[in-house]
Write an enzyme that holds these catalytic residues in place. Sequence first.
Site, mmCIF file in Angstrom:
data_model
loop_
_atom_site.group_PDB
_atom_site.id
_atom_site.type_symbol
_atom_site.label_atom_id
_atom_site.label_comp_id
_atom_site.label_asym_id
_atom_site.label_seq_id
_atom_site.Cartn_x
_atom_site.Cartn_y
_atom_site.Cartn_z
ATOM 1 C CG HIS A 176 -0.904 8.817 5.962
ATOM 2 N ND1 HIS A 176 -0.856 7.934 6.729
ATOM 3 C CD2 HIS A 176 -1.835 8.765 4.745
ATOM 4 C CE1 HIS A 176 -1.933 7.045 6.629
ATOM 5 N NE2 HIS A 176 -1.623 7.607 5.823
ATOM 6 C CD GLU A 182 -3.833 9.789 7.487
ATOM 7 O OE1 GLU A 182 -4.473 10.452 6.880
ATOM 8 O OE2 GLU A 182 -4.201 8.840 8.338
HETATM 9 C C1 BG6 Z 1 -5.508 7.509 4.513
HETATM 10 C C2 BG6 Z 1 -6.559 7.308 3.668
HETATM 11 O O1 BG6 Z 1 -5.052 8.517 5.123
HETATM 12 O O2 BG6 Z 1 -4.328 6.378 4.306
HETATM 13 C C3 BG6 Z 1 -6.943 5.617 3.676
HETATM 14 O O3 BG6 Z 1 -7.303 7.962 4.400
HETATM 15 C C4 BG6 Z 1 -5.769 5.019 3.130
HETATM 16 O O4 BG6 Z 1 -8.026 5.931 2.692
HETATM 17 C C5 BG6 Z 1 -4.970 5.282 4.310
HETATM 18 O O5 BG6 Z 1 -6.000 3.635 2.965
HETATM 19 C C6 BG6 Z 1 -3.514 4.308 3.648
HETATM 20 O O6 BG6 Z 1 -2.850 4.878 2.560
HETATM 21 P P1 BG6 Z 1 -2.225 3.545 1.453
HETATM 22 O O7 BG6 Z 1 -1.953 4.358 0.471
HETATM 23 O O8 BG6 Z 1 -0.448 3.798 1.965
HETATM 24 O O9 BG6 Z 1 -2.209 2.108 1.342
#
Ligand code: BG6
Length: 280
Positions: free
Chosen positions: A154, A255
Amino acid sequence: MPVQRSDPSKAVITHANSSVEVYYYGCTLTSWKVDGTEKLFLSKHAKLDGTKAIRGGIPLVFPQFGTLDGSALPQHGFARNSLWEWKGVVTENAEQLTVAFGLTHENISDEMRKAWPNEFALTYEVTLTASTLKTTFAVTNTSQTAWHFTSLLHTYFHVPSVSDVRITGLHNISYKDKTQNNAVMSEASPIIAINGEVDRVYMGAPDIIKITGGSDVSIRKWGFEDVVVWNPWIEKAEKMSDFGNEEYKNMVCVEVGSVAGGVQLNASETWKGGQTLSVV
Ligand code: BG6
């Protein structure tokens, strides 16, 4: 010192003019600097004390991307909220430095083990060269039976101004638009600009994606099938407690992952996927 581990919460790795910081919590890479320039975004409000997944850097998503009906796992699984083990230096020479971290089912919380009762061994290798950062994720099924997972690196890239960002490499690729109830579209534009909330899963994406517009980086993936592009923009930014209201202007997430179909892994098998980020 190429590896500093004096801080109990993180390892700092230096090679030539590059450095990375990796928190054991979530095995989250929070900084990658090349010639003194930070390439990753880390929120000023990120929790670095192990109370919440770190908002920024490269959190590891495993064994579940997002949320899933019928699953007791939290959004994006447990790898980013678990304490990983330092496995040591793998390779050190004039060209590169590689270090490794590990996590098994024995190191996750009882609650998570109950939510996902499979046995596994994860290894995350971080390789630094003068101008590249390579991260390799290996998943071994140590259960007696097959299981399925979805996973993602991510990556939050730091950008001087998101309005100047251009992403190339996804032209004509089908994507699920999470802002439109997962409607499936085809990417009409050879060059993607970010002008509002973006949350897309590009399915079966090419292996090379480029980000330009101020802090230029090329991403080369392997093993992973898909690419997610995310920027929360104004309203979503305001709803996140660990993200500044204006910070959406200085980041974009691109990502690499296997999230649309995921991976079916037989007992005793190992799957590997990763990315190499290069300064261009
Ligand atoms: C992304 C998703 O990978 O991560 C989004 O596609 C999400 O939908 C984002 O909002 C952040 O997620 P989190 O759980 O770290 O707030």
